[in-house]
Write an enzyme that holds these catalytic residues in place. Sequence first.
Site, mmCIF file in Angstrom:
data_model
loop_
_atom_site.group_PDB
_atom_site.id
_atom_site.type_symbol
_atom_site.label_atom_id
_atom_site.label_comp_id
_atom_site.label_asym_id
_atom_site.label_seq_id
_atom_site.Cartn_x
_atom_site.Cartn_y
_atom_site.Cartn_z
ATOM 1 N N ASP A 65 -103.828 -25.012 12.484
ATOM 2 C CA ASP A 65 -104.658 -24.886 13.642
ATOM 3 C C ASP A 65 -105.121 -23.800 14.381
ATOM 4 O O ASP A 65 -105.534 -23.827 15.296
ATOM 5 C CB ASP A 65 -103.199 -25.388 14.838
ATOM 6 C CG ASP A 65 -102.180 -27.173 14.200
ATOM 7 O OD1 ASP A 65 -103.165 -27.696 14.116
ATOM 8 O OD2 ASP A 65 -101.429 -27.429 14.665
ATOM 9 N N THR A 102 -106.249 -42.435 12.761
ATOM 10 C CA THR A 102 -106.305 -40.985 11.995
ATOM 11 C C THR A 102 -107.017 -40.125 12.542
ATOM 12 O O THR A 102 -108.194 -40.393 13.547
ATOM 13 C CB THR A 102 -107.145 -40.255 11.638
ATOM 14 O OG1 THR A 102 -106.730 -39.325 10.708
ATOM 15 C CG2 THR A 102 -108.380 -40.976 10.843
ATOM 16 N N CYS A 161 -114.010 -24.902 14.912
ATOM 17 C CA CYS A 161 -114.882 -25.576 15.243
ATOM 18 C C CYS A 161 -114.458 -27.210 15.050
ATOM 19 O O CYS A 161 -113.416 -27.417 14.095
ATOM 20 C CB CYS A 161 -116.431 -25.490 14.869
ATOM 21 S SG CYS A 161 -116.337 -26.197 13.089
#
Length: 296
Positions: free
Chosen positions: A81, A123, A238
């Site tokens: 993360d 997903t 990004c």
Amino acid sequence: MKIRLGTRKSNLAVVQTQLVAKMLKDHYPDLTIEIVKISTKGDEILHKAIKDVGSKGVFVKEIEQALLDGKIDLAIHSMKDMPGEVTPGLCFVDPPKGEDPRDVLITKDNKPLKKDGAYKIGTGSLRRALQLKKLYPNCQTVPIRGNIETRMGKIQSENLDGVVLAYAGLIRAGYQDRVQHIFSEDDLIPAPCQGILALQVREDDREIQDLLKPLAHEKTTLRYQIQRAFQKTLNGGCQSPMGISSRIDDQRVYLRACFGNEDGSVFCQKDLEGPLEDGVQLAQDLAQALKEEVYD
């Protein structure tokens, strides 16, 4: 001595923080530990795709601010993360032993999916969606958000045939019995540092940094260094799909990575291998080669 550990509020995030707390207590039985649960922007805004919530750090900024403000002493994140750029004033220490980095499939009624089947698979990751289309050419990927429990529940609530999640989170949260299929790292290249915990501290807090040294795991640290170098070279964090697998054997490292543009219209894969001591440079070279292929 007392130490305050900061974490997101989700079940998995708290479980991961409890794992670190146990490691610390095993080394320092007299240590007093407080777990501080913090809500992040990524947790609060669930009706939008991640790319529409913010560009980087949507699951970590509030926790990092609490660390900078001295409200916590150690932040526990999932390393995947974390944006490629390190927040000024903060740093990571070498991570504890990582968990299995692979992705897995959870299906309705635990039934296997056939390669040629026309399925709906949930997903929240473009990286996963693009690779799933190669494995199941007739599948439709459906964007989903939320914690592990919410995503698994969408199989029923949104009539999906399955969802793809990180194996590491399911193992840590005790849901490994729900797994129907484990994807190899060749079939579905994982996100950078998937399964690795990020232990983040203030850059000038030598006491906490020294306290955490016994938790470090050498092989996980190598994987972290190689895969973070790849992520940072691609301006990681990004919303472009990226993944990397790094396997070490007899002092050599074997890298397989993927990268694409933000809409997924271009998606490339490359392999590279070399001496382990050159692992970070190899990862950077691989990232640069993928970047040139995607954007040139």
